[in-house]
Motif scaffolding. Structure first.
Motif, PDB file in Angstrom:
ATOM      1  N   CYS A   9       0.865  -1.167   0.000  1.00  0.00           N
ATOM      2  CA  CYS A   9       0.000   0.000   0.000  1.00  0.00           C
ATOM      3  C   CYS A   9       0.907   1.224   0.000  1.00  0.00           C
ATOM      4  O   CYS A   9       1.806   1.338   0.830  1.00  0.00           O
ATOM      5  N   ILE A  10       0.662   2.150  -0.922  1.00  0.00           N
ATOM      6  CA  ILE A  10       1.538   3.307  -1.065  1.00  0.00           C
ATOM      7  C   ILE A  10       0.705   4.587  -1.051  1.00  0.00           C
ATOM      8  O   ILE A  10      -0.326   4.680  -1.728  1.00  0.00           O
ATOM      9  N   TYR A  11       1.161   5.564  -0.263  1.00  0.00           N
ATOM     10  CA  TYR A  11       0.541   6.884  -0.277  1.00  0.00           C
ATOM     11  C   TYR A  11       1.569   7.872  -0.808  1.00  0.00           C
ATOM     12  O   TYR A  11       2.645   8.047  -0.235  1.00  0.00           O
ATOM     13  N   ASP A  12       1.257   8.516  -1.910  1.00  0.00           N
ATOM     14  CA  ASP A  12       2.144   9.495  -2.535  1.00  0.00           C
ATOM     15  C   ASP A  12       1.859  10.864  -1.912  1.00  0.00           C
ATOM     16  O   ASP A  12       0.800  11.454  -2.143  1.00  0.00           O
ATOM     17  N   THR A  13       2.809  11.341  -1.102  1.00  0.00           N
ATOM     18  CA  THR A  13       2.599  12.614  -0.403  1.00  0.00           C
ATOM     19  C   THR A  13       2.613  13.804  -1.358  1.00  0.00           C
ATOM     20  O   THR A  13       1.976  14.820  -1.087  1.00  0.00           O
ATOM     21  N   THR A  14       3.321  13.681  -2.468  1.00  0.00           N
ATOM     22  CA  THR A  14       3.362  14.780  -3.436  1.00  0.00           C
ATOM     23  C   THR A  14       2.042  14.860  -4.198  1.00  0.00           C
ATOM     24  O   THR A  14       1.419  15.912  -4.271  1.00  0.00           O
ATOM     25  N   GLY A  15       1.632  13.737  -4.769  1.00  0.00           N
ATOM     26  CA  GLY A  15       0.397  13.718  -5.554  1.00  0.00           C
ATOM     27  C   GLY A  15      -0.845  13.498  -4.707  1.00  0.00           C
ATOM     28  O   GLY A  15      -1.961  13.589  -5.198  1.00  0.00           O
ATOM     29  N   ARG A  16      -0.624  13.219  -3.414  1.00  0.00           N
ATOM     30  CA  ARG A  16      -1.718  12.962  -2.475  1.00  0.00           C
ATOM     31  C   ARG A  16      -2.691  11.917  -2.996  1.00  0.00           C
ATOM     32  O   ARG A  16      -3.907  12.117  -3.016  1.00  0.00           O
ATOM     33  N   GLY A  17      -2.114  10.798  -3.394  1.00  0.00           N
ATOM     34  CA  GLY A  17      -2.950   9.719  -3.904  1.00  0.00           C
ATOM     35  C   GLY A  17      -2.502   8.370  -3.379  1.00  0.00           C
ATOM     36  O   GLY A  17      -1.356   8.185  -2.954  1.00  0.00           O
ATOM     37  N   TRP A  18      -3.426   7.437  -3.366  1.00  0.00           N
ATOM     38  CA  TRP A  18      -3.173   6.079  -2.884  1.00  0.00           C
ATOM     39  C   TRP A  18      -2.992   5.136  -4.050  1.00  0.00           C
ATOM     40  O   TRP A  18      -3.608   5.287  -5.103  1.00  0.00           O
ATOM     41  N   SER A  19      -2.142   4.146  -3.846  1.00  0.00           N
ATOM     42  CA  SER A  19      -1.972   3.105  -4.862  1.00  0.00           C
ATOM     43  C   SER A  19      -1.591   1.791  -4.188  1.00  0.00           C
ATOM     44  O   SER A  19      -1.194   1.756  -3.025  1.00  0.00           O
ATOM     45  N   ILE A  20      -1.741   0.743  -4.955  1.00  0.00           N
ATOM     46  CA  ILE A  20      -1.342  -0.600  -4.539  1.00  0.00           C
ATOM     47  C   ILE A  20      -0.289  -1.063  -5.518  1.00  0.00           C
ATOM     48  O   ILE A  20      -0.420  -0.870  -6.732  1.00  0.00           O
ATOM     49  N   GLU A  21       0.765  -1.646  -4.997  1.00  0.00           N
ATOM     50  CA  GLU A  21       1.813  -2.190  -5.856  1.00  0.00           C
ATOM     51  C   GLU A  21       1.814  -3.708  -5.700  1.00  0.00           C
ATOM     52  O   GLU A  21       1.886  -4.219  -4.582  1.00  0.00           O
ATOM     53  N   LEU A  22       1.710  -4.403  -6.831  1.00  0.00           N
ATOM     54  CA  LEU A  22       1.750  -5.854  -6.838  1.00  0.00           C
ATOM     55  C   LEU A  22       3.182  -6.312  -7.054  1.00  0.00           C
ATOM     56  O   LEU A  22       3.883  -5.794  -7.921  1.00  0.00           O
ATOM     57  N   VAL A  23       3.610  -7.278  -6.279  1.00  0.00           N
ATOM     58  CA  VAL A  23       4.896  -7.920  -6.498  1.00  0.00           C
ATOM     59  C   VAL A  23       4.573  -9.250  -7.180  1.00  0.00           C
ATOM     60  O   VAL A  23       3.926 -10.113  -6.600  1.00  0.00           O
ATOM     61  N   LEU A  24       5.002  -9.364  -8.437  1.00  0.00           N
ATOM     62  CA  LEU A  24       4.671 -10.529  -9.256  1.00  0.00           C
ATOM     63  C   LEU A  24       5.894 -11.386  -9.487  1.00  0.00           C
ATOM     64  O   LEU A  24       7.017 -10.876  -9.568  1.00  0.00           O
ATOM     65  N   LYS A  25       5.672 -12.673  -9.613  1.00  0.00           N
ATOM     66  CA  LYS A  25       6.767 -13.560  -9.972  1.00  0.00           C
ATOM     67  C   LYS A  25       6.615 -13.856 -11.455  1.00  0.00           C
ATOM     68  O   LYS A  25       5.679 -14.527 -11.877  1.00  0.00           O
ATOM     69  N   ALA A  26       7.516 -13.297 -12.240  1.00  0.00           N
ATOM     70  CA  ALA A  26       7.428 -13.423 -13.689  1.00  0.00           C
ATOM     71  C   ALA A  26       8.742 -13.935 -14.257  1.00  0.00           C
ATOM     72  O   ALA A  26       9.779 -13.298 -14.078  1.00  0.00           O
ATOM     73  N   GLU A  27       8.685 -15.089 -14.894  1.00  0.00           N
ATOM     74  CA  GLU A  27       9.848 -15.663 -15.584  1.00  0.00           C
ATOM     75  C   GLU A  27      11.101 -15.679 -14.721  1.00  0.00           C
ATOM     76  O   GLU A  27      12.170 -15.216 -15.118  1.00  0.00           O
ATOM     77  N   GLY A  28      10.975 -16.194 -13.496  1.00  0.00           N
ATOM     78  CA  GLY A  28      12.123 -16.356 -12.621  1.00  0.00           C
ATOM     79  C   GLY A  28      12.595 -15.103 -11.905  1.00  0.00           C
ATOM     80  O   GLY A  28      13.571 -15.133 -11.170  1.00  0.00           O
ATOM     81  N   GLU A  29      11.944 -13.982 -12.100  1.00  0.00           N
ATOM     82  CA  GLU A  29      12.324 -12.768 -11.395  1.00  0.00           C
ATOM     83  C   GLU A  29      11.079 -12.026 -10.927  1.00  0.00           C
ATOM     84  O   GLU A  29       9.984 -12.256 -11.425  1.00  0.00           O
ATOM     85  N   ALA A  30      11.267 -11.156  -9.969  1.00  0.00           N
ATOM     86  CA  ALA A  30      10.144 -10.389  -9.433  1.00  0.00           C
ATOM     87  C   ALA A  30       9.902  -9.159 -10.307  1.00  0.00           C
ATOM     88  O   ALA A  30      10.840  -8.506 -10.756  1.00  0.00           O
TER      89      ALA A  30
END
Length: 111
Positions: A9-30
């Motif tokens: 969960c990420i809150y951008d203090t500059t843009g004052r917006g919320w986001s979600i970041e997915l950590v994916l396992k793709a082809e042997g790397e994140a």
């Protein structure tokens, strides 16, 4: 579809917006993929869905995040519940008998 390894969960203090970041396992790397959400409630809901799910994947073609859940075998739960009910009924019977014994000792009968 790519398996999701984690969510941030990420809150951008500059843009004052919320986001979600997915950590994916793709082809042997994140790999990381970030999505904007409407606010902290939506971010919390997504994180709870991820934590409670038994499998979670991201489909890059549709942009969908899919959370899967395993359900309990209700037959097993019903058997356990029936056993518990039987034990409770036996306990109730033994309490009734001890009440009758107490009444007989005091010279009174239970009506």
């Amino acid at each position: 579809m790519l398996p999701i390894q984690g969510l941030k969960c990420i809150y951008d203090t500059t843009g004052r917006g919320w986001s979600i970041e997915l950590v994916l396992k793709a082809e042997g790397e994140a790999a990381l993929r970030r999505f904007d959400v409407d606010g902290p409630d939506d971010a919390e809901m997504l994180i709870e869905a991820f934590e409670d799910s038994s499998v979670s994947v991201f489909d890059p073609e549709t942009g969908e995040i899919v959370f899967g859940y395993e359900y309990l075998d209700l037959d097993d739960d019903e058997d356990e519940l029936a056993e518990t009910d039987d034990e409770d009924a036996e306990d109730d019977d033994s309490e009734d008998e001890s009440d009758e014994d107490d009444a007989e000792e005091s010279g009174k009968t239970k009506s």
